[in-house]
Design a protein around this motif. Structure first.
Motif, PDB file in Angstrom:
ATOM      1  N   LEU A  87       0.840  -1.195   0.000  1.00  0.00           N
ATOM      2  CA  LEU A  87       0.000   0.000   0.000  1.00  0.00           C
ATOM      3  C   LEU A  87       0.875   1.245   0.000  1.00  0.00           C
ATOM      4  O   LEU A  87       1.926   1.278   0.637  1.00  0.00           O
ATOM      5  CB  LEU A  87      -0.891   0.050   1.249  1.00  0.00           C
ATOM      6  N   GLN A  88       0.423   2.260  -0.724  1.00  0.00           N
ATOM      7  CA  GLN A  88       1.026   3.584  -0.615  1.00  0.00           C
ATOM      8  C   GLN A  88       0.066   4.404   0.240  1.00  0.00           C
ATOM      9  O   GLN A  88      -1.083   4.628  -0.144  1.00  0.00           O
ATOM     10  CB  GLN A  88       1.187   4.208  -2.005  1.00  0.00           C
ATOM     11  N   VAL A  89       0.516   4.825   1.418  1.00  0.00           N
ATOM     12  CA  VAL A  89      -0.357   5.464   2.406  1.00  0.00           C
ATOM     13  C   VAL A  89       0.063   6.915   2.608  1.00  0.00           C
ATOM     14  O   VAL A  89       1.249   7.205   2.790  1.00  0.00           O
ATOM     15  CB  VAL A  89      -0.305   4.719   3.754  1.00  0.00           C
ATOM     16  N   VAL A  90      -0.928   7.807   2.584  1.00  0.00           N
ATOM     17  CA  VAL A  90      -0.662   9.237   2.771  1.00  0.00           C
ATOM     18  C   VAL A  90      -1.577   9.774   3.870  1.00  0.00           C
ATOM     19  O   VAL A  90      -2.777   9.495   3.881  1.00  0.00           O
ATOM     20  CB  VAL A  90      -0.925  10.037   1.473  1.00  0.00           C
ATOM     21  N   LEU A  91      -0.988  10.507   4.810  1.00  0.00           N
ATOM     22  CA  LEU A  91      -1.786  11.310   5.737  1.00  0.00           C
ATOM     23  C   LEU A  91      -1.992  12.654   5.054  1.00  0.00           C
ATOM     24  O   LEU A  91      -1.088  13.493   5.006  1.00  0.00           O
ATOM     25  CB  LEU A  91      -1.068  11.479   7.075  1.00  0.00           C
ATOM     26  N   VAL A 121      -3.571   3.482  -1.510  1.00  0.00           N
ATOM     27  CA  VAL A 121      -3.567   3.013  -2.889  1.00  0.00           C
ATOM     28  C   VAL A 121      -2.872   1.660  -2.931  1.00  0.00           C
ATOM     29  O   VAL A 121      -1.770   1.501  -2.389  1.00  0.00           O
ATOM     30  CB  VAL A 121      -2.850   4.001  -3.831  1.00  0.00           C
ATOM     31  N   ASN A 122      -3.508   0.681  -3.583  1.00  0.00           N
ATOM     32  CA  ASN A 122      -2.906  -0.639  -3.734  1.00  0.00           C
ATOM     33  C   ASN A 122      -1.901  -0.579  -4.876  1.00  0.00           C
ATOM     34  O   ASN A 122      -2.264  -0.506  -6.043  1.00  0.00           O
ATOM     35  CB  ASN A 122      -3.982  -1.677  -4.020  1.00  0.00           C
ATOM     36  N   VAL A 123      -0.619  -0.617  -4.526  1.00  0.00           N
ATOM     37  CA  VAL A 123       0.433  -0.564  -5.538  1.00  0.00           C
ATOM     38  C   VAL A 123       1.137  -1.914  -5.659  1.00  0.00           C
ATOM     39  O   VAL A 123       2.222  -2.016  -6.249  1.00  0.00           O
ATOM     40  CB  VAL A 123       1.467   0.541  -5.195  1.00  0.00           C
ATOM     41  N   GLY A 124       0.526  -2.962  -5.116  1.00  0.00           N
ATOM     42  CA  GLY A 124       1.112  -4.297  -5.177  1.00  0.00           C
ATOM     43  C   GLY A 124       0.658  -5.064  -6.395  1.00  0.00           C
ATOM     44  O   GLY A 124       0.054  -4.519  -7.315  1.00  0.00           O
ATOM     45  N   GLY A 125       0.928  -6.360  -6.369  1.00  0.00           N
ATOM     46  CA  GLY A 125       0.575  -7.202  -7.498  1.00  0.00           C
ATOM     47  C   GLY A 125      -0.605  -8.098  -7.230  1.00  0.00           C
ATOM     48  O   GLY A 125      -0.895  -8.999  -8.022  1.00  0.00           O
ATOM     49  N   VAL A 159     -13.907   4.225   4.279  1.00  0.00           N
ATOM     50  CA  VAL A 159     -14.552   2.919   4.074  1.00  0.00           C
ATOM     51  C   VAL A 159     -13.566   2.052   3.307  1.00  0.00           C
ATOM     52  O   VAL A 159     -13.114   2.426   2.222  1.00  0.00           O
ATOM     53  CB  VAL A 159     -15.872   3.058   3.291  1.00  0.00           C
ATOM     54  N   PHE A 160     -13.228   0.897   3.869  1.00  0.00           N
ATOM     55  CA  PHE A 160     -12.185   0.067   3.265  1.00  0.00           C
ATOM     56  C   PHE A 160     -12.556  -1.391   3.484  1.00  0.00           C
ATOM     57  O   PHE A 160     -12.469  -1.911   4.576  1.00  0.00           O
ATOM     58  CB  PHE A 160     -10.846   0.376   3.960  1.00  0.00           C
ATOM     59  N   ASP A 161     -13.029  -2.045   2.429  1.00  0.00           N
ATOM     60  CA  ASP A 161     -13.307  -3.480   2.497  1.00  0.00           C
ATOM     61  C   ASP A 161     -12.164  -4.266   1.864  1.00  0.00           C
ATOM     62  O   ASP A 161     -11.617  -5.180   2.446  1.00  0.00           O
ATOM     63  CB  ASP A 161     -14.627  -3.805   1.796  1.00  0.00           C
ATOM     64  N   SER A 162     -11.842  -3.910   0.638  1.00  0.00           N
ATOM     65  CA  SER A 162     -10.706  -4.512  -0.059  1.00  0.00           C
ATOM     66  C   SER A 162     -10.347  -3.601  -1.229  1.00  0.00           C
ATOM     67  O   SER A 162     -11.163  -2.785  -1.669  1.00  0.00           O
ATOM     68  CB  SER A 162     -11.045  -5.913  -0.571  1.00  0.00           C
ATOM     69  N   LEU A 163      -9.121  -3.720  -1.694  1.00  0.00           N
ATOM     70  CA  LEU A 163      -8.658  -2.905  -2.811  1.00  0.00           C
ATOM     71  C   LEU A 163      -8.028  -3.801  -3.867  1.00  0.00           C
ATOM     72  O   LEU A 163      -7.143  -4.603  -3.570  1.00  0.00           O
ATOM     73  CB  LEU A 163      -7.608  -1.887  -2.350  1.00  0.00           C
ATOM     74  N   GLU A 164      -8.498  -3.649  -5.097  1.00  0.00           N
ATOM     75  CA  GLU A 164      -7.842  -4.307  -6.210  1.00  0.00           C
ATOM     76  C   GLU A 164      -6.602  -3.503  -6.605  1.00  0.00           C
ATOM     77  O   GLU A 164      -6.424  -2.363  -6.171  1.00  0.00           O
ATOM     78  CB  GLU A 164      -8.803  -4.427  -7.403  1.00  0.00           C
ATOM     79  N   VAL A 165      -5.753  -4.099  -7.402  1.00  0.00           N
ATOM     80  CA  VAL A 165      -4.522  -3.428  -7.818  1.00  0.00           C
ATOM     81  C   VAL A 165      -4.861  -2.102  -8.492  1.00  0.00           C
ATOM     82  O   VAL A 165      -5.700  -2.050  -9.401  1.00  0.00           O
ATOM     83  CB  VAL A 165      -3.716  -4.322  -8.773  1.00  0.00           C
ATOM     84  N   GLY A 166      -4.244  -1.018  -8.023  1.00  0.00           N
ATOM     85  CA  GLY A 166      -4.460   0.303  -8.608  1.00  0.00           C
ATOM     86  C   GLY A 166      -5.610   1.063  -7.986  1.00  0.00           C
ATOM     87  O   GLY A 166      -5.749   2.269  -8.238  1.00  0.00           O
ATOM     88  N   GLU A 167      -6.453   0.430  -7.184  1.00  0.00           N
ATOM     89  CA  GLU A 167      -7.591   1.122  -6.569  1.00  0.00           C
ATOM     90  C   GLU A 167      -7.152   1.953  -5.369  1.00  0.00           C
ATOM     91  O   GLU A 167      -6.140   1.672  -4.725  1.00  0.00           O
ATOM     92  CB  GLU A 167      -8.665   0.123  -6.148  1.00  0.00           C
ATOM     93  N   ARG A 168      -7.985   2.975  -5.064  1.00  0.00           N
ATOM     94  CA  ARG A 168      -7.712   3.895  -3.962  1.00  0.00           C
ATOM     95  C   ARG A 168      -8.897   3.931  -2.997  1.00  0.00           C
ATOM     96  O   ARG A 168     -10.057   3.855  -3.418  1.00  0.00           O
ATOM     97  CB  ARG A 168      -7.454   5.307  -4.503  1.00  0.00           C
ATOM     98  N   ALA A 169      -8.600   4.051  -1.710  1.00  0.00           N
ATOM     99  CA  ALA A 169      -9.623   4.296  -0.693  1.00  0.00           C
ATOM    100  C   ALA A 169      -9.155   5.476   0.145  1.00  0.00           C
ATOM    101  O   ALA A 169      -7.976   5.548   0.527  1.00  0.00           O
ATOM    102  CB  ALA A 169      -9.826   3.063   0.190  1.00  0.00           C
ATOM    103  N   GLU A 170     -10.057   6.422   0.404  1.00  0.00           N
ATOM    104  CA  GLU A 170      -9.673   7.574   1.204  1.00  0.00           C
ATOM    105  C   GLU A 170     -10.847   8.071   2.020  1.00  0.00           C
ATOM    106  O   GLU A 170     -12.008   7.837   1.682  1.00  0.00           O
ATOM    107  CB  GLU A 170      -9.115   8.699   0.321  1.00  0.00           C
TER     108      GLU A 170
END
Length: 204
Positions: A87-91, A121-125, A159-170
């Motif tokens: 994850l790429q996490v920003v405050l 942001v999901n930046v993984g594979g 709101v964060f249930d799950s993130l696909e690759v490239g998706e963002r939750a904020e």
């Protein structure tokens, strides 16, 4: 002049040594009595974004020095223990106090809310499942978990249930703290933390 017998001379010669030994033993005992006892471990609170604290949950310690401390606006890469979890996490922002859009929804007496706007942001594979935990740390060393408050005047809750690759939750996460507490940092920790790489700190 009366002379001393051999046994009497031996006793007289040993007397200073016996007194010295008694004094040394007495000093060791006194030193042991005043030696400070080991300080007991201080329990800490655990918290998960969007969820109230479970009092039955075991306390967990995180080595703060091993994790990067950033600032508001900085991005931190969080690597989970599972392969492909990144994850790429920003405050993005921090407010004190935080206010609900509902006029009658306020913290209890002696408490106030502070809130952090977080971006993930999901930046993984691979897809990313449950979000980890977050806390607000005060200047006294105590950490405070996330509480549910609903929508704030500054924006909607995270709101964060799950993130696909490239998706963002904020969204916003809220911490309930004592009225006189001063928050110094916000922490995120991956749900399946890998030592030294599963979280980050942001100074506020």
């Amino acid at each position: 002049m009366r002379s001393l017998s051999a046994p009497a001379l031996a006793t007289a010669a040993l007397l200073p040594l016996l007194l010295l030994g008694a004094t040394a033993c007495s000093g060791d005992t006194e030193g042991a009595a005043v030696a400070p006892a080991a300080a007991p471990a201080v329990p800490v609170d655990d918290g998960a974004p969007g969820a109230d604290e479970d009092p039955a949950a075991p306390a967990r310690e995180v080595r703060a020095a091993a994790l990067k401390e950033a600032h508001v606006g900085d991005s931190v890469r969080v690597q989970g223990r599972e392969v492909g979890r990144h994850l790429q996490v920003v405050l993005a922002a921090y407010v004190d106090p935080a206010v609900s859009v509902e006029p009658n929804f306020v913290p209890p007496a002696g408490k106030r809310w502070v809130a952090a706007s977080m971006s993930f942001v999901n930046v993984g594979g691979a897809s990313y499942g449950a979000l980890g935990r977050m806390w607000a740390h005060d200047s006294a060393g105590k950490r405070h978990p996330v509480v549910r408050t609903g929508e704030l005047t500054t924006g909607k809750p995270l709101v964060f249930d799950s993130l696909e690759v490239g998706e963002r939750a904020e969204g916003w996460v809220v911490f309930e703290i004592p009225e006189n507490a001063r928050i110094v940092r916000v922490q995120y920790q991956d749900a399946n933390m890998q030592a030294n790489s599963g979280g980050g700190f942001w100074a506020v």
